[in-house]
Design a protein around this motif. Structure first.
Motif, short mmCIF file in Angstrom:
data_model
loop_
_atom_site.label_atom_id
_atom_site.label_comp_id
_atom_site.label_asym_id
_atom_site.label_seq_id
_atom_site.Cartn_x
_atom_site.Cartn_y
_atom_site.Cartn_z
N THR A 2 36.08 53.72 31.88
CA THR A 2 37.39 53.40 31.78
C THR A 2 38.12 53.02 30.27
N MET A 3 37.43 52.73 29.18
CA MET A 3 37.86 52.47 27.93
C MET A 3 38.30 53.72 27.31
N THR A 4 37.76 54.95 27.76
CA THR A 4 38.20 56.23 27.02
C THR A 4 38.68 57.06 28.12
N ASN A 5 38.75 56.70 29.36
CA ASN A 5 39.33 57.34 30.30
C ASN A 5 38.73 58.83 30.47
N THR A 6 37.58 58.88 30.47
CA THR A 6 36.55 59.94 30.70
C THR A 6 35.60 59.97 31.80
N THR A 7 35.43 61.08 32.37
CA THR A 7 34.74 61.06 33.74
C THR A 7 33.36 61.97 33.20
N MET A 8 31.95 61.72 33.37
CA MET A 8 30.80 62.52 33.18
C MET A 8 30.09 62.81 34.56
N ASP A 9 30.06 64.25 34.47
CA ASP A 9 29.38 64.86 35.57
C ASP A 9 27.95 65.68 34.88
N ARG A 10 27.59 66.36 35.64
CA ARG A 10 26.10 66.92 35.11
C ARG A 10 26.66 68.00 33.80
N GLU A 11 27.58 68.79 33.95
CA GLU A 11 28.09 69.73 33.00
C GLU A 11 28.43 68.89 31.67
N ALA A 12 29.04 67.65 31.76
CA ALA A 12 29.54 66.96 30.75
C ALA A 12 28.26 66.16 29.90
N VAL A 13 27.41 65.85 30.78
CA VAL A 13 25.99 65.25 30.29
C VAL A 13 25.59 66.39 29.31
N ASP A 68 29.32 59.49 47.82
CA ASP A 68 29.84 59.87 46.45
C ASP A 68 29.86 58.59 45.51
N VAL A 69 29.32 58.36 44.37
CA VAL A 69 29.21 57.13 43.73
C VAL A 69 29.71 57.70 42.37
N ILE A 70 30.36 56.51 41.99
CA ILE A 70 31.31 56.16 40.64
C ILE A 70 30.68 55.07 39.93
N ILE A 71 29.87 55.35 38.90
CA ILE A 71 29.52 54.00 38.05
C ILE A 71 30.48 54.17 36.95
N SER A 72 31.04 52.83 36.92
CA SER A 72 31.89 52.48 35.73
C SER A 72 31.22 51.79 34.67
N THR A 73 30.84 52.48 33.62
CA THR A 73 30.05 51.99 32.29
C THR A 73 30.45 52.74 31.22
N GLY A 74 30.17 52.43 29.94
CA GLY A 74 30.16 53.22 28.80
C GLY A 74 28.68 53.26 28.17
N ASP A 75 27.70 52.93 28.87
CA ASP A 75 26.41 52.87 28.71
C ASP A 75 25.61 54.22 28.70
N LYS A 76 25.17 54.98 27.68
CA LYS A 76 24.70 56.21 27.58
C LYS A 76 23.54 56.41 28.63
N ASP A 77 22.70 55.14 28.73
CA ASP A 77 21.54 55.15 29.66
C ASP A 77 21.87 55.63 31.00
N PHE A 78 23.02 55.18 31.70
CA PHE A 78 23.33 55.95 32.66
C PHE A 78 23.35 57.34 33.28
N ALA A 79 23.58 58.11 31.88
CA ALA A 79 23.64 59.72 32.38
C ALA A 79 22.38 59.98 32.83
N GLN A 80 21.19 59.37 32.79
CA GLN A 80 20.09 59.91 33.55
C GLN A 80 20.29 59.78 35.24
N LEU A 81 21.36 58.99 35.48
CA LEU A 81 21.78 59.12 37.10
C LEU A 81 22.42 60.07 37.44
N VAL A 82 23.01 60.85 36.69
CA VAL A 82 24.18 61.90 36.93
C VAL A 82 23.63 62.84 37.82
N SER A 83 24.54 63.32 39.08
CA SER A 83 23.98 64.09 40.02
C SER A 83 25.04 64.72 40.64
#
Length: 257
Positions: free
Chosen positions: A94-105, A71-86
């Motif tokens: 960590t700046m906004t204290n939010t987590t992004m999974d597929r549904e969030a993308v 299981d992988v957690i990427i700590s970043t605020g860069d939107k480009d990393f949304a392409q890796l979500v699986s």
């Protein structure tokens, strides 16, 4: 993961890539190598690969870990990393204290992770000086991708797109396809270490003393040793963002810029 010094393949592909960014201040440049030396002495493995960006290294590492069942957690605020979500890869800001999974993308961008590259290619990126299609904002980009399935599908049916924004799309097709190459993260970078090789190790106390003396961080050094040395984690364990122990079969990549 940190950017290596020097140009990358994207600079060769597009001469104006990131050209609008101000030069890195000399005062900041001088701090990068000492910072990395301290991080390494504290037991954190560091990956820097010439010719690619830190983003590409993280993308490669994330996919390699996913293939190993981690299981992988990427700590970043860069939107480009949304392409890796699986199902196994999530983003944590960590700046906004939010987590992004597929549904969030999908909720945020209107397209799934596998179409984020197409979405960004149409919109462009002012931060990286990548021009998008004139008059094509987030809603239009997402609408086109949903309607035609992908950027390829849109290009194949480009004559159907009406209005001034359709004219702009047809006029910028070549740059849009280049944008896609610029925004797609490389996922097969040759790495010197894989996920199994990147466990946290013990501190190099001698090196820490040396570095902190050279940098005149004596008070900080004393505070560091007095508050943390007794709580040093074992090499096979790590901690998640809430302080809980991560299982040995987990990995988190943090981007350093």
């Amino acid at each position: 993961v940190s950017d290596a010094p020097g140009p990358t393949f994207r600079d060769e592909m597009y001469a104006d890539y990131k050209a609008t960014r101000a030069p890195t201040p000399v005062e900041l440049k001088a701090q990068i190598e000492p910072m990395l030396a301290i991080v390494g002495a504290l037991g954190f493995p560091i990956l820097r690969v010439a010719g690619v960006e830190a983003d590409d290294v993280i993308g490669t590492l994330a996919r390699a870990a996913e293939a190993l069942g981690m299981d992988v957690i990427i700590s970043t605020g860069d939107k480009d990393f949304a392409q890796l979500v699986s199902p196994r890869i999530r983003l944590v800001n960590t700046m906004t204290n939010t987590t992004m999974d597929r549904e969030a993308v999908i909720a945020k961008f209107g397209v799934p992770p596998e179409r984020i590259i197409d979405y960004l290619a149409l919109m462009g990126d002012t931060v990286d000086n990548v021009p998008g299609v004139t008059k094509c904002g987030p809603k239009t980009a997402a609408k086109w991708i949903r309607e035609y399935g992908s950027l390829t599908g849109l290009v194949d049916n480009v004559e159907e797109v009406r209005g001034k924004v359709g004219d702009a799309l047809r006029a910028n097709l070549s740059s849009v396809l280049t944008n896609r190459e610029l925004t797609e993260l490389v996922r097969d970078v040759a790495l010197s270490a894989g996920p199994d090789d990147l466990a946290l190790v013990g501190w190099d106390r001698e090196e820490i003393h040396k570095l902190f003396d050279e940098l005149e961080f004596r008070v900080l050094r004393d505070r560091l040793f007095s508050t943390l040395s007794s709580a040093e984690p074992e090499a096979e364990e790590g901690f998640d963002l809430d302080g809980e122990v991560l299982a040995p079969g987990s990995v988190r990549a943090t981007e350093s810029r």
